[in-house]
Design an enzyme around this catalytic site. Structure first.
Site, short mmCIF file in Angstrom:
data_model
loop_
_atom_site.label_atom_id
_atom_site.label_comp_id
_atom_site.label_asym_id
_atom_site.label_seq_id
_atom_site.Cartn_x
_atom_site.Cartn_y
_atom_site.Cartn_z
N LEU A 53 9.01 6.79 46.27
CA LEU A 53 7.80 7.19 45.55
C LEU A 53 8.24 8.09 44.41
O LEU A 53 9.18 8.88 44.56
CB LEU A 53 6.83 7.96 46.46
CG LEU A 53 6.03 7.19 47.51
CD1 LEU A 53 5.18 8.17 48.33
CD2 LEU A 53 5.14 6.13 46.88
N ASP A 54 7.55 8.02 43.27
CA ASP A 54 7.84 8.92 42.16
C ASP A 54 7.69 10.37 42.60
O ASP A 54 6.86 10.68 43.48
CB ASP A 54 6.86 8.67 40.99
CG ASP A 54 7.04 7.31 40.35
OD1 ASP A 54 8.08 6.68 40.59
OD2 ASP A 54 6.13 6.91 39.61
N ARG A 55 8.43 11.23 41.97
CA ARG A 55 8.35 12.66 42.29
C ARG A 55 6.92 13.20 42.19
O ARG A 55 6.48 13.98 43.03
CB ARG A 55 9.26 13.44 41.33
CG ARG A 55 9.30 14.93 41.56
CD ARG A 55 10.28 15.59 40.60
NE ARG A 55 10.41 17.01 40.82
CZ ARG A 55 11.29 17.79 40.20
NH1 ARG A 55 12.12 17.25 39.33
NH2 ARG A 55 11.36 19.08 40.45
N ARG A 157 1.28 3.34 37.24
CA ARG A 157 1.15 4.26 36.11
C ARG A 157 1.18 3.50 34.79
O ARG A 157 0.37 3.73 33.89
CB ARG A 157 2.28 5.30 36.16
CG ARG A 157 2.20 6.19 37.39
CD ARG A 157 3.49 6.99 37.61
NE ARG A 157 3.75 7.92 36.52
CZ ARG A 157 4.77 8.77 36.51
NH1 ARG A 157 5.63 8.78 37.52
NH2 ARG A 157 4.94 9.59 35.50
#
Length: 232
Positions: A53-55, A157
């Site tokens: 998962l993205d930060r 995103r």
């Protein structure tokens, strides 16, 4: 202390906090703490990431207790057998209310080759707030359920930004003026993308699993403020 959503001898499901990097990489730069290290200390023993998962993203993250289990889960992700549902707050009111974004995306390098990428979304709720910004006296936002059908880098995103409804708090693909508005007026300092539900087959037993991660305090506060509720 990490919020563990599910745990057995084969795997662990964690509710990853927004802002915590999953592991060391060039993408996260100067992070001092990493989820995989925190989890190893918390549960003891070796752990292996099954996906990423993205930060800036929060929500369900699967971690395997062995490399074999990690590989088995990885096959499910690669084979698109894992059903992922994300919750997002976006600028504007997406039209139509339900649609699929079909727009090829590159990998982590923008100059790389573009590959098939598809994301379905459903507009769950909307709000109009009486705050002037630019040439508009009021601002519109929507609560969206997004379901990626492929697994490209920062797919949701990039896809929401592509249709001109970027996710609030997204520093790379979003709108700085709206991100600042949320910090100033709503005390919200995180990106509003949350990996809410993950459905997959248990890699040992084959049992259907559905893991759901509750929203954090900041995200929940926004839902209450706007009168929004979670989908069924």
């Amino acid at each position: 202390m990490l919020d563990i959503l599910y745990q057995d001898d084969a795997l662990i499901a964690v509710n990853k906090p927004a802002g915590l990097a999953v592991h060391r990489s060039k993408m996260v730069g100067n992070a001092e703490e990493f989820l995989i290290d925190v989890l190893r200390e918390q549960v003891g023993g070796i752990t292996y990431l099954a996906h990423r998962l993205d930060r800036a993203t929060s929500g369900v993250l699967l971690v395997a207790r062995s490399s074999e289990i990690a590989a088995a889960l990885g096959e499910q992700f690669m084979g698109r057998d894992v059903h992922k549902q994300y919750l997002a707050v976006v600028r504007g009111w997406p039209e139509p209310e339900t649609a699929e974004i079909d727009y090829p995306l590159p990998g982590s390098r923008e100059t790389g080759p573009r590959r098939e990428a598809r994301t379905s979304y459903q507009r769950l709720a909307t709000v109009e707030v009486p705050i002037a910004l630019g040439r508009y006296p009021q601002q519109r936002y929507a609560f969206v359920l997004a379901e990626p059908r492929t697994g490209r880098f920062r797919q949701i995103r990039k896809h929401m930004a592509h249709i001109h409804h970027p996710i609030i708090g997204d520093c790379q693909h979003g709108r700085g003026d709206h991100n600042r508005l949320y910090k100033q007026y709503f005390s919200c300092h995180r990106m509003l993308l949350h990996a809410w539900r993950l459905s997959f087959a248990h890699p040992v037993t084959g049992t259907p699993m559905c893991i759901e991660a509750p929203l954090d305090t900041a995200y929940n506060a926004l839902l209450q403020r706007f009168g929004w509720s979670l989908p069924d």
